[in-house]
Design a protein around this motif. Structure first.
Motif, PDB file in Angstrom:
ATOM      1  N   VAL A 180       0.842  -1.201   0.000  1.00  0.00           N
ATOM      2  CA  VAL A 180       0.000   0.000   0.000  1.00  0.00           C
ATOM      3  C   VAL A 180       0.876   1.249   0.000  1.00  0.00           C
ATOM      4  O   VAL A 180       0.534   2.276  -0.583  1.00  0.00           O
ATOM      5  CB  VAL A 180      -0.944   0.004   1.223  1.00  0.00           C
ATOM      6  N   PHE A 181       2.062   1.152   0.618  1.00  0.00           N
ATOM      7  CA  PHE A 181       2.949   2.306   0.727  1.00  0.00           C
ATOM      8  C   PHE A 181       3.556   2.691  -0.622  1.00  0.00           C
ATOM      9  O   PHE A 181       4.099   3.797  -0.773  1.00  0.00           O
ATOM     10  CB  PHE A 181       4.060   1.989   1.737  1.00  0.00           C
ATOM     11  N   LYS A 182       3.499   1.806  -1.596  1.00  0.00           N
ATOM     12  CA  LYS A 182       4.015   2.132  -2.925  1.00  0.00           C
ATOM     13  C   LYS A 182       3.323   3.355  -3.514  1.00  0.00           C
ATOM     14  O   LYS A 182       3.919   4.103  -4.303  1.00  0.00           O
ATOM     15  CB  LYS A 182       3.850   0.930  -3.859  1.00  0.00           C
ATOM     16  N   LEU A 183       2.072   3.574  -3.127  1.00  0.00           N
ATOM     17  CA  LEU A 183       1.334   4.745  -3.616  1.00  0.00           C
ATOM     18  C   LEU A 183       2.006   6.037  -3.156  1.00  0.00           C
ATOM     19  O   LEU A 183       2.134   6.996  -3.931  1.00  0.00           O
ATOM     20  CB  LEU A 183      -0.109   4.703  -3.113  1.00  0.00           C
ATOM     21  N   VAL A 184       2.427   6.069  -1.902  1.00  0.00           N
ATOM     22  CA  VAL A 184       3.082   7.260  -1.362  1.00  0.00           C
ATOM     23  C   VAL A 184       4.433   7.466  -2.029  1.00  0.00           C
ATOM     24  O   VAL A 184       4.799   8.591  -2.414  1.00  0.00           O
ATOM     25  CB  VAL A 184       3.240   7.136   0.170  1.00  0.00           C
ATOM     26  N   ASN A 185       5.206   6.391  -2.194  1.00  0.00           N
ATOM     27  CA  ASN A 185       6.513   6.514  -2.843  1.00  0.00           C
ATOM     28  C   ASN A 185       6.394   7.013  -4.274  1.00  0.00           C
ATOM     29  O   ASN A 185       7.210   7.822  -4.736  1.00  0.00           O
ATOM     30  CB  ASN A 185       7.237   5.163  -2.828  1.00  0.00           C
ATOM     31  N   GLU A 186       5.379   6.557  -4.983  1.00  0.00           N
ATOM     32  CA  GLU A 186       5.173   7.018  -6.364  1.00  0.00           C
ATOM     33  C   GLU A 186       4.868   8.514  -6.390  1.00  0.00           C
ATOM     34  O   GLU A 186       5.400   9.257  -7.226  1.00  0.00           O
ATOM     35  CB  GLU A 186       4.047   6.228  -7.010  1.00  0.00           C
ATOM     36  N   LEU A 187       4.034   8.979  -5.477  1.00  0.00           N
ATOM     37  CA  LEU A 187       3.683  10.405  -5.437  1.00  0.00           C
ATOM     38  C   LEU A 187       4.888  11.272  -5.100  1.00  0.00           C
ATOM     39  O   LEU A 187       5.063  12.360  -5.667  1.00  0.00           O
ATOM     40  CB  LEU A 187       2.559  10.627  -4.413  1.00  0.00           C
ATOM     41  N   VAL A 188       5.737  10.806  -4.183  1.00  0.00           N
ATOM     42  CA  VAL A 188       6.949  11.557  -3.841  1.00  0.00           C
ATOM     43  C   VAL A 188       7.859  11.665  -5.061  1.00  0.00           C
ATOM     44  O   VAL A 188       8.395  12.747  -5.369  1.00  0.00           O
ATOM     45  CB  VAL A 188       7.689  10.883  -2.662  1.00  0.00           C
ATOM     46  N   ALA A 189       8.033  10.561  -5.772  1.00  0.00           N
ATOM     47  CA  ALA A 189       8.893  10.574  -6.957  1.00  0.00           C
ATOM     48  C   ALA A 189       8.321  11.478  -8.047  1.00  0.00           C
ATOM     49  O   ALA A 189       9.065  12.202  -8.735  1.00  0.00           O
ATOM     50  CB  ALA A 189       9.076   9.146  -7.479  1.00  0.00           C
ATOM     51  N   ALA A 238       8.755   3.765 -17.550  1.00  0.00           N
ATOM     52  CA  ALA A 238       8.783   2.298 -17.521  1.00  0.00           C
ATOM     53  C   ALA A 238      10.073   1.838 -16.852  1.00  0.00           C
ATOM     54  O   ALA A 238      11.136   2.427 -17.063  1.00  0.00           O
ATOM     55  CB  ALA A 238       8.684   1.731 -18.931  1.00  0.00           C
ATOM     56  N   PHE A 239       9.948   0.802 -16.019  1.00  0.00           N
ATOM     57  CA  PHE A 239      11.121   0.152 -15.434  1.00  0.00           C
ATOM     58  C   PHE A 239      10.985  -1.351 -15.662  1.00  0.00           C
ATOM     59  O   PHE A 239       9.875  -1.898 -15.643  1.00  0.00           O
ATOM     60  CB  PHE A 239      11.219   0.412 -13.928  1.00  0.00           C
ATOM     61  N   GLN A 261      12.985   0.838  -8.035  1.00  0.00           N
ATOM     62  CA  GLN A 261      13.644   1.818  -8.900  1.00  0.00           C
ATOM     63  C   GLN A 261      13.009   3.208  -8.785  1.00  0.00           C
ATOM     64  O   GLN A 261      13.689   4.227  -8.939  1.00  0.00           O
ATOM     65  CB  GLN A 261      13.627   1.308 -10.341  1.00  0.00           C
ATOM     66  N   VAL A 262      11.710   3.251  -8.483  1.00  0.00           N
ATOM     67  CA  VAL A 262      11.048   4.542  -8.261  1.00  0.00           C
ATOM     68  C   VAL A 262      11.648   5.242  -7.049  1.00  0.00           C
ATOM     69  O   VAL A 262      12.014   6.424  -7.095  1.00  0.00           O
ATOM     70  CB  VAL A 262       9.523   4.339  -8.063  1.00  0.00           C
ATOM     71  N   MET A 263      11.784   4.528  -5.944  1.00  0.00           N
ATOM     72  CA  MET A 263      12.331   5.165  -4.745  1.00  0.00           C
ATOM     73  C   MET A 263      13.814   5.454  -4.905  1.00  0.00           C
ATOM     74  O   MET A 263      14.317   6.469  -4.401  1.00  0.00           O
ATOM     75  CB  MET A 263      12.082   4.303  -3.511  1.00  0.00           C
ATOM     76  N   ARG A 264      14.528   4.588  -5.599  1.00  0.00           N
ATOM     77  CA  ARG A 264      15.945   4.867  -5.835  1.00  0.00           C
ATOM     78  C   ARG A 264      16.118   6.166  -6.611  1.00  0.00           C
ATOM     79  O   ARG A 264      17.002   6.973  -6.300  1.00  0.00           O
ATOM     80  CB  ARG A 264      16.597   3.706  -6.593  1.00  0.00           C
ATOM     81  N   ALA A 265      15.246   6.390  -7.583  1.00  0.00           N
ATOM     82  CA  ALA A 265      15.313   7.640  -8.344  1.00  0.00           C
ATOM     83  C   ALA A 265      15.024   8.843  -7.451  1.00  0.00           C
ATOM     84  O   ALA A 265      15.568   9.936  -7.664  1.00  0.00           O
ATOM     85  CB  ALA A 265      14.318   7.587  -9.505  1.00  0.00           C
ATOM     86  N   ALA A 266      14.156   8.658  -6.426  1.00  0.00           N
ATOM     87  CA  ALA A 266      13.807   9.763  -5.528  1.00  0.00           C
ATOM     88  C   ALA A 266      14.900  10.045  -4.505  1.00  0.00           C
ATOM     89  O   ALA A 266      15.068  11.191  -4.064  1.00  0.00           O
ATOM     90  CB  ALA A 266      12.499   9.438  -4.806  1.00  0.00           C
ATOM     91  N   VAL A 267      15.655   9.022  -4.117  1.00  0.00           N
ATOM     92  CA  VAL A 267      16.652   9.170  -3.054  1.00  0.00           C
ATOM     93  C   VAL A 267      18.049   9.425  -3.616  1.00  0.00           C
ATOM     94  O   VAL A 267      18.787  10.296  -3.121  1.00  0.00           O
ATOM     95  CB  VAL A 267      16.657   7.918  -2.143  1.00  0.00           C
ATOM     96  N   TYR A 285      16.516  -0.100   0.934  1.00  0.00           N
ATOM     97  CA  TYR A 285      15.610  -0.255  -0.207  1.00  0.00           C
ATOM     98  C   TYR A 285      14.266  -0.869   0.170  1.00  0.00           C
ATOM     99  O   TYR A 285      13.260  -0.681  -0.528  1.00  0.00           O
ATOM    100  CB  TYR A 285      16.262  -1.096  -1.297  1.00  0.00           C
ATOM    101  N   SER A 286      14.211  -1.638   1.274  1.00  0.00           N
ATOM    102  CA  SER A 286      12.949  -2.284   1.646  1.00  0.00           C
ATOM    103  C   SER A 286      11.839  -1.268   1.905  1.00  0.00           C
ATOM    104  O   SER A 286      10.653  -1.604   1.826  1.00  0.00           O
ATOM    105  CB  SER A 286      13.145  -3.177   2.872  1.00  0.00           C
ATOM    106  N   LEU A 287      12.214  -0.012   2.201  1.00  0.00           N
ATOM    107  CA  LEU A 287      11.200   1.036   2.371  1.00  0.00           C
ATOM    108  C   LEU A 287      10.413   1.258   1.084  1.00  0.00           C
ATOM    109  O   LEU A 287       9.266   1.714   1.125  1.00  0.00           O
ATOM    110  CB  LEU A 287      11.861   2.356   2.788  1.00  0.00           C
ATOM    111  N   SER A 288      11.006   0.935  -0.050  1.00  0.00           N
ATOM    112  CA  SER A 288      10.344   1.192  -1.338  1.00  0.00           C
ATOM    113  C   SER A 288       9.110   0.335  -1.518  1.00  0.00           C
ATOM    114  O   SER A 288       8.201   0.691  -2.287  1.00  0.00           O
ATOM    115  CB  SER A 288      11.326   0.932  -2.482  1.00  0.00           C
ATOM    116  N   ILE A 289       9.046  -0.809  -0.820  1.00  0.00           N
ATOM    117  CA  ILE A 289       7.878  -1.692  -0.942  1.00  0.00           C
ATOM    118  C   ILE A 289       7.117  -1.778   0.383  1.00  0.00           C
ATOM    119  O   ILE A 289       6.380  -2.729   0.626  1.00  0.00           O
ATOM    120  CB  ILE A 289       8.290  -3.092  -1.434  1.00  0.00           C
TER     121      ILE A 289
END
Length: 611
Positions: free
Chosen positions: A314-323, A334-335, A368-374, A439-443
Motif C-alpha cells: 500500500v505504501f508504494k502509492l506514497v513513494n510514487e507520489l513523492v517521486a 517504464a522500469f 527503482q522509483v524510490m531509488r530515483a527519488a533518493v 531499499y525495503s522502504l520502497s515496498i
C-alpha cells in the motif's frame, strides 16, 4: 503612686478593648454570618454532593449507544461508626469480613469526618434488602448516583469505559475536584471528553437526626447549588457498519478503520479481539477487568491506534507520489521487472507505466522509483547522497500524517515510524549506509511502521487529492459541531494535480483484468473502487494481509484500511473484507448472493495466496 494608679487604668482599658473585639467577632460569627453556623452544625447536617447526569453518546444516525442507569453506593463516615456488629453487617451486605476491614481502613485514611464509599454499585434489589436495617448501623448511609450502561456490545475500544477514580488520579491537578468513589472516564472517548461528559456537580445541605433520618433542608436550601448535566456526544460512527465489521473479523487479530474523506469523520473503528463494554460496569467489574487484562488474546489492546505494522505494498502509492513530485519519474515511466534487485511475487505484464505497476504491484518497479527519488546525485559521496535524498523523502512522506500522531480525539495514539537519516546513523553509523541498505522502504517493508488509522487517513488523503481533516469520532458536542482542530485542512507536500496519475492504477487493482484486489470489486453494483493490496512479511509466522481503498473512485464517500494478522496475501482476505464494508456503507446492505464472501472472510483459508 499616681503613676502606678494611671498605669492600672491603661491595662484595664486594654483588656476591655480586647474583650469588646472578641465579643463583636463572636456576635458576627454566630448571629450575622450563617456560614460559620453551617460549619458549627456539621454534626447535624449532611453535605450531599449531587453528581450530574453524565452526557449520553449517540451514533451518526442518533442511535443511543451509552446511557445512564441508577445505582447506589454505601457510604461511611468513620467518626460516626459506633459499636459496629461486623458479622451482622457483612451478612446483610453479603461481603467478606476482609472487604469490610479494608474498606474501613481506606475510609479512615481518606478522612475520619468525610463520607467515602464502602460498597459501590448496589442495585435497586440490593437497596431494598438493606434499607430497613441500615438505621441500626450509625455512620453508614446510601447515596444514589448514575452509572454507565452500554446499549451495544460493539465499539468497546472507541467508547472506552468509566470507573471509580483511583488514588493516582486524585493526585493529579486535573482531578482536584473529584472525590474517592466518584466515576471518571478511564479510556476511549469517555476519557478524552471527560470534562464535557461530566457536567458540573451540585451540593445539598440536609438536616438529619442522630439516626441519620432526614429532617428537611438546611436554611430552606440557601446554600444549595444545582448540578448541571454533561453534554451529549453525537459520534460519526455508523453503529450498523461497526457491528458488521466486528462480525467479519470475529476470531481474528486485526483492525478495520473507515473514514469519510470529505469530513475526516470516523465511520467504523474495529479492533479484534475485542470485548463487550458492559463487562466493565456494575458489581464485579474490577474482577472482569483483571480477567480481560490477563487474557492472552489481549482484548483490551486498541489495535487501530496502538499496533504499528509495515504497510506493505500500500505504501508504494506514497513513494510514487513523492517521486512524481520530485520530477524523477513521469506517469509513463517504464522500469524493467528486474528480479535481481528485489523479488517480485508473481508473473505479470511488463510495468511500462505507473498504472500497470500499481495494478500488478511490481516490487522491482517501485524499488527503482524510490531509488530515483533518493539517489539524485546531490553529493559525489554515495553515502552522503543517500543521506540527503532520504531526508527529503522522509519530510515529504511525513506530510501524509505518517510518523507523527494525527491528533485523533482519543489518547494512546502511536506515532509510528518513518525512518530518518539520523535513525540509520544511530543504528549503522554515519556514512555507513546507502540506498541498498534501506531499499525495503520502497515496498513498505523494513523499519517503517504505521497504524491502521494512519493507513485509512492516507487513503482519505489520496481520495481528496492531497489534503485531509484530522480523523475524529465526535461530529457534534451538544448543539455545537466538533472541536475546532477537526475543521482545519492539512495539505501534503504533493501537488494536487499529481494524484490523478495514480488513481487509474488503483481502480485497475480492483476492477482490472488480473488486478491484485479483484475480490473487493463492486462493479456489479455500479460502484468503482480504487484500492491497493499489501502483504506484510512476518518473521514469526504467516504474513499479515492489508488492503486500503476508497469509493466511489470519482466521488469518494468512504476510505478504508484493513489489517488482518497472519492471513497471507492481502488480496485474498483483506480485500473482500473491505469490499463488503464499502458495500454495506454505500448501499445500506450486503446483497444476499454475497454471503459467500462473508463466509470466505470469516472462515476462509487466508494463508492461500491468490494471484
Amino acid at each position: 503612686m499616681q503613676y502606678l494608679e494611671g498605669r492600672k487604668y491603661v491595662v484595664q482599658g486594654i483588656f476591655l478593648v480586647v474583650a469588646l473585639i472578641f465579643l463583636t467577632r463572636l456576635f458576627f460569627m454566630q448571629v450575622l454570618d450563617g456560614t460559620y453556623k453551617l460549619a458549627a452544625d456539621r454534626n447535624t447536617l449532611q453535605r450531599i454532593v449531587q453528581t450530574p447526569y453524565r452526557g449520553l453518546i449517540y451514533d451518526r444516525k442518533d442511535q443511543l449507544l451509552v446511557q445512564n442507569t441508577p445505582v447506589y453506593d454505601l457510604m461511611v463516615v468513620p467518626r460516626e461508626v459506633k459499636g459496629l456488629d461486623s458479622a451482622r453487617f457483612c451478612e446483610l451486605l453479603q461481603i467478606p469480613i476482609e472487604e469490610l476491614r479494608t474498606g474501613l481502613l481506606a475510609a479512615k485514611k481518606y478522612s475520619r469526618n468525610k463520607a467515602s464509599p464502602l460498597v459501590q454499585n448496589l442495585t435497586t434489589p440490593d437497596l431494598a434488602i438493606i434499607s430497613d436495617q441500615l438505621a441500626d448501623f450509625p455512620g453508614f448511609r446510601v447515596q444514589a448516583r448514575m452509572a454507565r450502561a452500554y446499549r451495544t456490545p460493539n465499539l468497546a475500544h472507541a467508547l472506552g469505559y468509566v470507573g471509580a477514580i483511583t488514588p493516582a488520579f486524585l493526585e493529579k491537578p486535573k482531578y482536584a475536584k473529584y472525590r474517592p468513589g466518584e466515576n471518571v472516564g478511564i479510556s476511549g472517548l469517555e476519557a478524552y471528553y471527560e470534562e464535557t461528559l461530566m457536567g458540573r456537580r451540585g451540593v445539598q445541605y440536609k438536616m438529619v437526626n442522630v439516626r441519620g433520618i432526614e429532617k428537611g433542608k438546611f436554611r430552606d436550601g440557601e446554600f444549595d447549588t444545582l448540578s448541571v448535566a454533561g453534554q451529549d456526544l453525537h459520534l460519526s460512527i455508523d453503529a450498523e457498519l461497526q457491528a458488521y465489521g466486528e462480525k467479519l473479523l470475529a476470531g481474528r487479530r486485526g483492525s478495520i478503520v473507515a473514514i469519510d474523506p470529505k469530513t475526516g469523520e470516523i465511520l467504523a473503528f474495529v479492533s479484534v479481539p475485542n470485548y463487550d463494554p458492559q463487562l466493565l460496569t456494575g458489581k464485579g467489574s474490577g474482577n472482569r477487568y483483571m480477567a480481560l487484562l490477563n487474557n492472552q488474546e489481549r482484548p483490551l489492546f486498541n489495535r487501530p491506534l496502538m499496533a504499528t505494522y509495515p504497510p506493505g505494498s500500500v505504501f508504494k502509492l506514497v513513494n510514487e507520489l513523492v517521486a512524481l513530485q520530485l520530477g524523477v519519474v513521469k506517469p509513463y515511466t517504464a522500469f524493467e521487472c528486474n528480479q535481481k534487485l528485489v523479488r517480485c511475487t508473481h508473473r505479470h505484464e511488463p510495468p511500462n507505466n505507473v498504472s500497470v505497476a500499481i495494478k500488478q504491484s511490481c516490487n522491482p518497479y517501485f524499488y527503482q522509483v524510490m531509488r530515483a527519488a533518493v539517489v539524485r546525485g546531490q553529493s559525489l559521496n554515495r553515502f552522503e547522497d543517500a543521506r540527503l535524498g532520504l531526508g527529503q523523502w522522509q519530510k515529504m512522506v511525513k506530510s501524509f500524517g505518517l510518523g507523527e500522531k494525527l491528533g485523533v480525539d482519543m489518547a494512546q495514539e502511536k506515532r509510528g515510524l518513518i525512518p530518518s537519516p539520523d535513525y540509520y546513523d544511530k543504528r549503522l553509523g554515519h556514512h555507513r549506509w546507502n540506498y541498498r541498505t534501506v531499499y525495503s522502504l520502497s515496498i513498505g517493508q523494513g523499519e517503517i511502521g504505521i497504524t491502521g488509522l494512519q493507513m485509512a487517513n492516507v487513503l482519505a488523503t489520496i481520495a481528496n487529492r492531497g489534503w485531509y481533516y484530522t480523523p475524529h469520532f465526535v461530529r457534534s458536542i451538544g448543539n455545537s459541531g466538533p472541536l475546532p482542530q477537526f475543521r482545519e485542512r492539512h495539505y501534503t507536500a504533493i501537488d494536487t494535480a499529481l494524484f490523478k496519475h495514480i488513481i487509474p492504477g488503483m481502480m485497475q487493482v480492483v476492477d482490472g483484468n488480473g488486478g491484485t484486489g479483484n475480490l473487493a470489486s463492486l462493479a456489479q453494483f455500479g460502484i468503482s473502487v480504487a484500492g491497493k493490496t499489501g502483504t506484510v512479511q512476518n518473521p514469526h509466522g504467516f504474513d499479515h494481509a492489508t488492503f486500503a481503498a476508497f469509493a466511489p473512485a470519482n466521488d469518494p464517500k468512504i476510505a478504508i484500511a484493513v489489517f488482518i494478522e497472519n492471513s497471507g496475501f492481502g488480496g485474498s482476505s483483506a480485500a473482500p473484507a473491505a469490499g463488503l464494508m464499502i458495500e454495506k456503507y454505500l448501499r445500506g446492505k450486503v446483497a444476499p448472493h454475497r454471503k459467500t464472501w462473508e463466509d470466505w472472510v470469516m472462515y476462509g483459508n487466508f494463508t492461500k495466496k491468490l494471484h
